[in-house]
Write a protein that holds these residues in place. Sequence first.
Motif, PDB file in Angstrom:
ATOM      1  N   GLU A  87       0.866  -1.186   0.000  1.00  0.00           N
ATOM      2  CA  GLU A  87       0.000   0.000   0.000  1.00  0.00           C
ATOM      3  C   GLU A  87       0.900   1.232   0.000  1.00  0.00           C
ATOM      4  O   GLU A  87       1.452   1.622   1.039  1.00  0.00           O
ATOM      5  CB  GLU A  87      -0.929   0.010   1.212  1.00  0.00           C
ATOM      6  N   TRP A 133     -10.447  -0.511   8.723  1.00  0.00           N
ATOM      7  CA  TRP A 133      -9.294  -0.671   9.622  1.00  0.00           C
ATOM      8  C   TRP A 133      -9.504   0.072  10.938  1.00  0.00           C
ATOM      9  O   TRP A 133      -9.115  -0.413  12.005  1.00  0.00           O
ATOM     10  CB  TRP A 133      -8.024  -0.168   8.929  1.00  0.00           C
ATOM     11  N   ARG A 154      -0.721  -5.233   9.002  1.00  0.00           N
ATOM     12  CA  ARG A 154      -0.193  -4.125   8.209  1.00  0.00           C
ATOM     13  C   ARG A 154       1.111  -3.681   8.846  1.00  0.00           C
ATOM     14  O   ARG A 154       1.124  -3.190   9.966  1.00  0.00           O
ATOM     15  CB  ARG A 154      -1.205  -2.978   8.168  1.00  0.00           C
ATOM     16  N   TYR A 190     -10.150  -1.581   3.018  1.00  0.00           N
ATOM     17  CA  TYR A 190      -9.687  -2.763   2.292  1.00  0.00           C
ATOM     18  C   TYR A 190     -10.855  -3.693   2.006  1.00  0.00           C
ATOM     19  O   TYR A 190     -11.950  -3.504   2.531  1.00  0.00           O
ATOM     20  CB  TYR A 190      -8.639  -3.507   3.127  1.00  0.00           C
ATOM     21  N   VAL A 216      -6.263 -10.205   1.136  1.00  0.00           N
ATOM     22  CA  VAL A 216      -6.654  -8.828   1.410  1.00  0.00           C
ATOM     23  C   VAL A 216      -6.288  -8.005   0.183  1.00  0.00           C
ATOM     24  O   VAL A 216      -5.352  -8.353  -0.540  1.00  0.00           O
ATOM     25  CB  VAL A 216      -5.978  -8.310   2.713  1.00  0.00           C
ATOM     26  N   ALA A 217      -7.052  -6.945  -0.083  1.00  0.00           N
ATOM     27  CA  ALA A 217      -6.766  -6.078  -1.234  1.00  0.00           C
ATOM     28  C   ALA A 217      -7.158  -4.652  -0.888  1.00  0.00           C
ATOM     29  O   ALA A 217      -7.930  -4.414   0.051  1.00  0.00           O
ATOM     30  CB  ALA A 217      -7.547  -6.563  -2.461  1.00  0.00           C
ATOM     31  N   LEU A 218      -6.610  -3.715  -1.646  1.00  0.00           N
ATOM     32  CA  LEU A 218      -6.932  -2.304  -1.434  1.00  0.00           C
ATOM     33  C   LEU A 218      -8.330  -2.032  -1.968  1.00  0.00           C
ATOM     34  O   LEU A 218      -8.829  -2.741  -2.847  1.00  0.00           O
ATOM     35  CB  LEU A 218      -5.915  -1.421  -2.160  1.00  0.00           C
ATOM     36  N   ARG A 219      -8.946  -0.991  -1.448  1.00  0.00           N
ATOM     37  CA  ARG A 219     -10.280  -0.592  -1.916  1.00  0.00           C
ATOM     38  C   ARG A 219     -10.223   0.876  -2.316  1.00  0.00           C
ATOM     39  O   ARG A 219      -9.759   1.711  -1.538  1.00  0.00           O
ATOM     40  CB  ARG A 219     -11.298  -0.814  -0.807  1.00  0.00           C
ATOM     41  N   LEU A 265       0.632  -5.044   3.522  1.00  0.00           N
ATOM     42  CA  LEU A 265      -0.491  -5.771   4.109  1.00  0.00           C
ATOM     43  C   LEU A 265      -0.267  -7.247   3.848  1.00  0.00           C
ATOM     44  O   LEU A 265       0.299  -7.622   2.817  1.00  0.00           O
ATOM     45  CB  LEU A 265      -1.796  -5.358   3.425  1.00  0.00           C
ATOM     46  N   ALA A 317     -11.419  -8.079   1.866  1.00  0.00           N
ATOM     47  CA  ALA A 317     -10.740  -9.315   2.263  1.00  0.00           C
ATOM     48  C   ALA A 317     -11.671 -10.491   2.021  1.00  0.00           C
ATOM     49  O   ALA A 317     -12.893 -10.331   1.999  1.00  0.00           O
ATOM     50  CB  ALA A 317     -10.358  -9.249   3.743  1.00  0.00           C
ATOM     51  N   TYR A 344     -12.651  -8.103  -7.795  1.00  0.00           N
ATOM     52  CA  TYR A 344     -11.874  -8.880  -6.807  1.00  0.00           C
ATOM     53  C   TYR A 344     -12.041 -10.369  -7.122  1.00  0.00           C
ATOM     54  O   TYR A 344     -13.096 -10.940  -6.909  1.00  0.00           O
ATOM     55  CB  TYR A 344     -12.395  -8.541  -5.420  1.00  0.00           C
ATOM     56  N   PRO A 382      -6.797  -1.478  -7.031  1.00  0.00           N
ATOM     57  CA  PRO A 382      -7.761  -1.446  -5.931  1.00  0.00           C
ATOM     58  C   PRO A 382      -9.146  -1.917  -6.368  1.00  0.00           C
ATOM     59  O   PRO A 382      -9.548  -1.712  -7.523  1.00  0.00           O
ATOM     60  CB  PRO A 382      -7.796   0.037  -5.553  1.00  0.00           C
TER      61      PRO A 382
END
Length: 301
Positions: free
Chosen positions: A25, A84, A43, A71, A63-66, A32, A73, A115, A298
């Motif tokens: 990130e 978070w 993290r 995030y 897990v992935a960025l949004r 992450l 998951a 995703y 993301p």
Amino acid sequence: MTMSSIKIECILPGNCRLGESPVWEEASNSLLFVDIPAKKVCRWDSLSQQVQQVTVDAPVSSVALRQSGGYVATIGTKFCALNWEDQSAIVLATVDKDKKNNRFNDGKVDPAGRYFAGTMAEETAPAVLERHQGSLYSLFPDHHVEKYFDQVDISNGLDWSLDHKIFYYIDSLSYCVDAFDYDLPTGKISNRRSVYKLEKEEQIPDGMCIDAEGKLWVACYNGGRVIRLDPETGKRLQTVKLPVDKTTSCCFGGKDYSEMYVTCARDGIDPEGLLRQPEVGGIFKITGLGIKGIPPYPYAG
Ligand SMILES: O=C(O)[C@H](O)[C@@H](O)[C@H](O)[C@H](O)CO
Ligand SMILES: [Zn+2]
């Protein structure tokens, strides 16, 4: 190419039971990752070297960025949004409702913000599980889910070619890296073929990422290494060995994505193996590769 400048460091002597899904990130200079059976999303801040973690209520496999913040998951058999700040997970969609022993495994966001993640039966020991129980899915930005195929053993590494026209995928127990034609506008895949078959000592293919030259990096579970593959020729270009056997996944990160981060597992290693691998369960950083990665995409929903 010179191999002499490659350096491997354990940056976090953590105790991951089954570390997976490393994701850089950039906005927070952080890595992450998840520890699947520990039900933790972690993290690691590369500047402060501090780790924060969120514990969820089921095995968390990726897990992935949004794009809209926070995030996403894969938790149990659910695609979730992860906040978070308040440590909450909100369910966006559930899969495999008829398969009570299944859970999600590896996942990653495609270049259009979908995703992708696949499932597997829960293991009784590493790589020991009921066969053909998994499927591959993706969560679209509007939160609907599409299923691509079933009969998967251990759904694992995934990434897309730099021109977004190929989807690369690993079902671990096939011991192969496969490719599909990819249609980015619709998210459809077709024309499955194998691009690399692992050699015996490379063991089980697990997580995977693409580099800025379009070559694939595959973490070899039980093989203690990451390998770099040319998906066009089907040749292995490079092997980087790590001081732990159960290397599970890899991603690029750090400044200009010039560093590689590798996760590993300690579950399933006997006492003798644990003595031989003092850094087992840690997070590793490889520098000096002379190859860069690309930023993660993301989730767009
Ligand atoms: O994280 C994963 O991908 C699976 O959940 C793991 O259990 C192992 O990697 C697998 O056993 C190796 O094939
Ligand atoms: Zn994996």
